[in-house]
Enzyme design. Structure first.
Site, PDB file in Angstrom:
ATOM      1  N   ASP A  14      33.614 -32.839  28.768  1.00  0.00           N
ATOM      2  CA  ASP A  14      33.879 -34.218  29.195  1.00  0.00           C
ATOM      3  C   ASP A  14      34.120 -34.277  30.701  1.00  0.00           C
ATOM      4  O   ASP A  14      33.665 -35.204  31.382  1.00  0.00           O
ATOM      5  CB  ASP A  14      35.120 -34.771  28.501  1.00  0.00           C
ATOM      6  CG  ASP A  14      35.064 -34.672  27.001  1.00  0.00           C
ATOM      7  OD1 ASP A  14      34.872 -35.710  26.343  1.00  0.00           O
ATOM      8  OD2 ASP A  14      35.237 -33.566  26.475  1.00  0.00           O
ATOM      9  N   HIS A 239      27.757 -30.033  26.496  1.00  0.00           N
ATOM     10  CA  HIS A 239      27.434 -31.111  25.564  1.00  0.00           C
ATOM     11  C   HIS A 239      27.366 -32.487  26.229  1.00  0.00           C
ATOM     12  O   HIS A 239      26.337 -33.158  26.237  1.00  0.00           O
ATOM     13  CB  HIS A 239      28.481 -31.172  24.446  1.00  0.00           C
ATOM     14  CG  HIS A 239      28.622 -29.940  23.625  1.00  0.00           C
ATOM     15  ND1 HIS A 239      27.722 -29.594  22.643  1.00  0.00           N
ATOM     16  CD2 HIS A 239      29.567 -28.975  23.620  1.00  0.00           C
ATOM     17  CE1 HIS A 239      28.109 -28.467  22.065  1.00  0.00           C
ATOM     18  NE2 HIS A 239      29.227 -28.071  22.643  1.00  0.00           N
ATOM     19  N   ASP A 240      28.516 -32.949  26.727  1.00  0.00           N
ATOM     20  CA  ASP A 240      28.690 -34.361  27.050  1.00  0.00           C
ATOM     21  C   ASP A 240      27.896 -34.819  28.256  1.00  0.00           C
ATOM     22  O   ASP A 240      27.485 -35.987  28.333  1.00  0.00           O
ATOM     23  CB  ASP A 240      30.179 -34.655  27.263  1.00  0.00           C
ATOM     24  CG  ASP A 240      31.010 -34.408  26.017  1.00  0.00           C
ATOM     25  OD1 ASP A 240      30.418 -34.253  24.935  1.00  0.00           O
ATOM     26  OD2 ASP A 240      32.251 -34.372  26.121  1.00  0.00           O
TER      27      ASP A 240
END
Length: 325
Positions: A14, A239-240
């Site tokens: 994130d 991922h993010d």
């Protein structure tokens, strides 16, 4: 310039998504909202504020849902540590939260902008997004798109069937996938197996130099250590940031249309995202009946242009570093 609200639960990946969004000249980051997911709402909100403080990101940060809609909260301490962002050094935040709840911030921001100009980018559990859609259904038609990290069309990570963000609040995910807006699902099939911090990428980030470069490298080092004991992947997954990258440059993804449903009841499969692809032959309706219509509306990410993605990560690191010089 693409207007976005980044809904997140920092979390190592994130934090990199925040940096990428803040650095891109193609992104107008309207605000950051936090949601309980990788860790408690207290920790993920503190982490979001600290990342913004350290790297001069001056956008509203609004605290959101403290837990999922119906089930007990699960966190990913085994991946992200006791603070939710163990590893890199983050000093205390030096600016205050937006006074609004994240759900109200999302609603007010979407309604204050022209229709189809604001994209929602949830990269944690979808609790805030679902609550906003239920509290003010008019946002569903006004939102440009939802670009979400989560799900999978093959296998999970927290269970054999389910990916963490969906498993953490499957009812919220069900609301988001069935709401009627345009959704792009960027799941584990892409992020965990294609969007990896390879040694080549790490060397390029290291060559930029400075504290932002070091922060990114420290996040990858910590996550690689935790991943190594739990997941069969060779390098840290980013991922993010894939969601932000896909808005900066949509050509970075190859997608296929699918009807995506969330399993809410299965003993072994709760939280699974079941994708019925438009290109598939055979079964055309969930449940096998024409009464439950198949809706091939969700864009499911299939493949990533690795070179373009890596370039964006390096460019954002350089941009933020230059801004601090």
């Amino acid at each position: 310039m693409e207007k976005i609200i980044l809904d997140c639960d920092p979390g190592h990946d994130d934090a990199i998504a925040i940096l990428l969004a803040a650095a891109s000249p193609n992104i107008d980051l309207l605000g950051i909202t936090t949601v309980a997911g990788n860790h408690t709402i207290e920790n993920v909100t503190r982490n979001a504020l600290s990342v913004c403080t350290v790297y001069g990101i001056t956008v509203p940060v609004a605290r959101g849902a403290e837990g999922p809609l119906l089930i007990e909260q699960v966190i990913a301490e085994e991946i992200h540590g006791t603070t939710g962002l163990d590893g890199p050094y983050l000093p205390p935040a030096s600016f205050e939260l937006d006074p609004r709840h994240a759900v109200d911030f999302i609603i007010e921001t979407v309604m204050a902008n022209e229709p189809k100009t604001v994209s929602l980018v949830p990269v944690g559990p979808y609790t805030n997004i679902a609550l906003a859609a239920r509290k003010e259904p008019r946002i569903i038609d006004r939102v440009k798109q939802v670009v979400a990290m989560g799900g999978s069309y093959t296998r999970g990570n927290i269970t054999p069937a389910a990916e963490f963000n969906i498993y953490a609040d499957p009812e919220a995910a069900h609301i988001v996938f069935s709401a009627g807006w345009d959704v792009t699902m960027i799941g584990l099939d892409l992020t965990q197996h294609q969007a990896l911090a390879t040694p080549e990428l790490q060397d390029r980030v290291k060559a930029v130099g400075g504290d932002i470069s070091q922060f990114i490298l420290d996040t990858w080092e910590f996550v690689h250590t935790t991943h190594s004991g739990l997941l069969d992947i060779p390098y840290p997954a980013i991922h993010d940031a894939c969601c932000v990258a896909a808005i900066i440059d949509p050509s970075i993804l190859t997608v296929e249309k699918a009807d995506v449903r969330v399993e809410l009841e299965g003993r072994w499969t709760k939280g699974q995202t079941v994708a019925n692809f438009e290109s598939a032959s055979g079964m055309r309706h969930f449940g096998g009946t024409a009464s439950e219509q198949t809706d091939y509306r969700t864009n499911v990410a299939i493949s990533l242009d690795w070179n373009k993605f890596a370039d964006l990560i390096v460019e954002s690191t350089q941009t933020l570093t230059d801004a601090r010089a």
